[in-house]
Design a protein around this motif. Structure first.
Motif, short mmCIF file in Angstrom:
data_model
loop_
_atom_site.label_atom_id
_atom_site.label_comp_id
_atom_site.label_asym_id
_atom_site.label_seq_id
_atom_site.Cartn_x
_atom_site.Cartn_y
_atom_site.Cartn_z
N ASN A 1 0.47 77.77 39.79
CA ASN A 1 0.45 79.13 39.24
C ASN A 1 -0.59 79.97 39.97
O ASN A 1 -1.19 79.53 40.96
N VAL A 2 -0.82 81.17 39.48
CA VAL A 2 -1.77 82.08 40.15
C VAL A 2 -3.15 81.45 40.26
O VAL A 2 -3.81 81.52 41.31
N ASP B 189 -3.91 78.29 40.37
CA ASP B 189 -3.89 77.21 41.36
C ASP B 189 -3.96 77.74 42.79
O ASP B 189 -4.55 77.12 43.68
N THR C 145 -3.78 86.58 31.85
CA THR C 145 -3.24 85.86 33.01
C THR C 145 -4.17 85.88 34.23
O THR C 145 -3.89 85.22 35.22
#
Length: 748
Positions: A221-222, A224, A129
């Motif tokens: 999301n992270v 982005d 992630t």
């Protein structure tokens, strides 16, 4: 040569000599220092002279990485060690008196260590992630002489300064047009905030010029929300040097804002390149690889075995030793430790030896003057301060009382110190008067007015005071203790500021009679006065003053020694040495039951003071939190399970913070005309840098700590003038005749 020319030259020579003599000697404020663990050359094998981040505060020490920093193999961080090379001048117990470190025998080694990006750590990202632009979850730091740098491309030979690493609980809220100064001439400039589109457009500038710019979508999301910048630098391609994360955008009544977190920046334009053969502060780089830098001393180091001398081996690091045979268990041995002088302004932490709760028994949580920099440590008394029985000085220890919440390896996750389980103990130690020490006096030759060769000090939370009547429950501030190589040269009318509103005033100097008449004043009023004959023996040259104070009768509080008197072309001078003064008007009285910064006095006797915590202490297991147990002392821990050899354990040590100002007031004592300048210059009292290598160096300049006996009335001693002034009428007559003859000769 014509007589008048000869007389003129002699007068000029005498005047020049006087000018040199009357330069104020004083006591310059000693710079604060951070010290390493002291070793006795009579008890340490040659391969035992080694310091790491836990035993020398000058090294970088991330507490959460404790187990990796102290591991016997594949350790991280810094080491300073003595490695015998040629079999000559070996240090250690086989040759305790040797004090030469040969060329290449002092070895400094540093290894890189991993750091997780705050973005990764706080958002609990994994390898899957973590945004791929970061190149991984970790970056690497290399500590170099205490300062951690970021390795470029994970290469320890390429080092960049870490400009910004925003903590997980920090955030920066900016509106369009705002500029955020990141350091090293970098700034983040917000160009536009689009709340409806949940976007922000910003730039990274250096020296006012745009370096990078980007648009971040806070609705993504992270990855982005994360912006990164790379460049070619340090001989490496596409290296990451900037990260920021836009957490959110929002609007107020008048403006739109963006919230930035986890910002990380290194200075790509200034990269230190380390190569074999490079010289660094007296060291030569012997090995330079991606995973290790090794430096060794270029020249041999001959240690000066004097507690007041510093043996520098870099610009700011030095070895401090005791005097030869002092503090050691051998008459030839000595104590040695590395130290770092704090000359740069800033905030510093003095820490104690860290313990892993998974490896320490409950009775092992104990710190003394050699293992906690906050304690007072006179190096010449080392063996008495660390003795297992009848030790002197301070101790802080955990003593299990009720069988609940026990600290240590049997219950490594417990983090509660119960009431009365944190015990602070302090015991007095003897100090020889400088007069006695420097003149080599013994019990028979010491002036009887001193009452003996020694006086006693009691360290109390790092600060040392003088015990009144050798009673640790009665403490007076040591205002002045003039070192053996210091002297103060004064003429009639001069006033010497001793500190705490005391001053020594020279009334008259009789060179022919070899006498001087002076007074001890406080707040501008005479307290004592006397005449000293410099033509006599030690006792004749020594002046002492006693008074009733601190509940004791006839206590010594002032000593001075008039070494000589002499004349110049215009004035007569007296030279004062070995001056010693305590403040008799402010005595701290310690009694059972008194409270002091969260501690209660449990035992108060002439030879020992014992305090215990009044309330239980629940430790916050967070490396960024300080668990205060006094106004200035606290326990620092790692995060739970971090640094420890157990997932439940943690690392713990006591610490205190000190601040070094931009301009340190030196506190030099100055000779001056009392009539011309009534203002007093507060002098730095007592301790030398070597006798208290850490916190007390700062605290000795501060006001008294909060009095334990704050509810008690002050002990006030009567002020009196000494009967030693008898016979001054004769001295005055002699001086008058002398001055008349002098001026008659001048007219001739």
């Amino acid at each position: 040569m014509r007589p008048y020319i000869q007389r003129t030259l002699i007068s000029l020579l005498v005047s020049l000599t006087v000018c040199l003599l009357i330069i104020p000697s004083g006591f310059a404020a000693p710079a604060p220092v951070i010290s390493g663990f002291p070793l006795d050359t009579n008890e340490t094998l040659s391969d035992g002279f080694c310091w790491n981040a836990t035993t020398f505060g000058g090294f970088n020490y991330p507490v959460n990485k404790h187990k990796d920093f102290v591991a016997s193999e594949n350790w991280w961080g810094e080491r300073l060690q003595y490695i015998e090379k040629d079999g000559q001048d070996e240090l250690g117990k086989n040759h305790p008196g040797n004090h030469v470190i040969g060329e290449d025998e002092l070895v400094y080694t540093t290894h890189p260590f991993s750091n997780k990006y705050e973005l990764v750590s706080d958002l609990e990202l994994t390898a899957n992630t973590t945004p791929k632009e970061l190149g991984g979850m970790f970056y690497y730091k290399l500590p170099l002489f205490g300062k951690p740098y970021v390795t470029v491309g994970n290469d320890s030979t390429r080092l960049a300064n870490l400009v910004m690493s925003q903590k997980s609980d920090d955030k920066e809220t900016l509106k369009a047009g705002d500029s955020w100064d990141l350091g090293s001439n970098y700034s983040l400039v917000v160009n536009q905030v689009d709340v409806d589109g949940e976007k922000v457009w910003f730039s990274l500038d250096k020296d006012g010029k745009e370096v990078e710019s980007g648009i971040v979508n806070t609705n993504g999301n992270v990855a982005d929300k994360t912006f990164t910048a790379t460049a070619d630098f340090g001989g490496k391609k596409d290296q990451l040097y900037f990260i920021t994360y836009v957490d959110s955008v929002f609007t107020s009544a008048t403006d739109s804002f963006a919230v930035f977190k986890y910002t990380w920046l290194i200075d790509k334009d200034k990269v230190m390149v380390i190569e074999n053969g490079d010289e660094y502060e007296g060291f030569e780089v012997k090995e330079a690889s991606e995973n290790e830098i090794v430096l060794k001393n270029s020249d041999s180091i001959t240690l000066n075995l004097d507690k007041d001398k510093k043996n520098y081996f870099t610009d700011s690091w030095y070895f401090q030793t005791s005097d030869e045979g002092k503090g050691s268990t051998s008459s030839e041995g000595y104590i040695i430790y590395p130290a770092k002088e704090l000359n740069s302004s800033g905030n510093y932490t003095l820490r104690g030896l860290p313990f892993d709760t998974n490896e320490t028994l409950s009775d092992g949580f104990s710190w003394n003057a050699t293992t906690f920099g906050g304690f007072n440590y006179p190096v010449n008394k080392h063996k008495d301060f660390v003795a297992s029985e009848n030790w002197w000085g301070e101790r802080l220890q955990y003593i299990e009382k009720d069988g609940q919440d026990e600290l240590g390896k049997n219950h490594p996750g417990n983090h509660v110190i119960g009431e009365d389980e944190l015990v602070y103990t302090t015991r007095p130690f003897s100090s020889k008067y400088e007069l006695v020490s420097d003149l080599g006096l013994n019990a028979n030759t010491t002036p009887k007015e001193l009452g003996g060769m020694f006086y006693y000090k009691l360290p109390l939370f790092g600060r040392t005071d003088v015990t009144v009547g050798n009673d640790s429950t009665r403490l007076a501030n040591l205002v002045m203790s003039q070192k053996s190589d210091d002297k103060e040269t004064l003429k009639a009318g001069d006033s010497w500021d001793l500190g705490s509103n005391y001053s020594l005033v020279v009334n008259q100097v009789d060179v022919d009679g070899e006498k001087v008449w002076f007074s001890l004043d406080k707040d501008g009023k005479e307290v004592e006065s006397g005449i000293v004959n410099t033509n006599g023996n030690v006792a004749d040259k020594t002046f002492t003053a006693t008074a009733d104070f601190g509940g004791k009768k006839g206590q010594l509080y002032f000593i001075t020694y008039v070494d000589s008197v002499f004349t110049s072309a215009t004035d007569s001078f007296a030279v004062f040495k070995y001056t010693w003064l305590i403040d008799k008007d402010k005595v701290m009285v310690i009694e059972n039951g008194d409270e002091y910064q969260g501690f209660e006095v449990k035992e108060a006797s002439e030879n020992e003071i014992v305090l215990k915590n009044s309330d239980s202490i629940t430790l916050n297991l967070d490396k960024d939190k300080k668990n205060y147990f006094t106004d200035s002392w606290y326990f620092q821990t790692s995060d739970e399970g971090k640094g420890s050899t157990s997932p439940e354990g943690y690392v713990i040590y006591p610490a205190t913070d000190v601040t070094v100002e931009d301009k340190t007031v030196s506190g030099v004592n100055k000779s001056k005309k009392a009539s011309n300048d009534p203002a007093s210059n507060e002098s730095i009292s007592n301790e030398s840098a070597s006798s208290t290598p850490s916190a007390p160096l700062l605290e000795s300049q501060a006001d008294d700590p909060k009095d334990i006996n704050s509810s008690l009335p002050d002990e006030k001693a009567e002020t009196s003038t000494s009967a030693k002034t008898s016979g001054f009428e004769l001295l005055a007559a002699v001086l008058g005749i002398t001055f008349c003859q002098y001026f008659i000769k001048r007219r001739g």
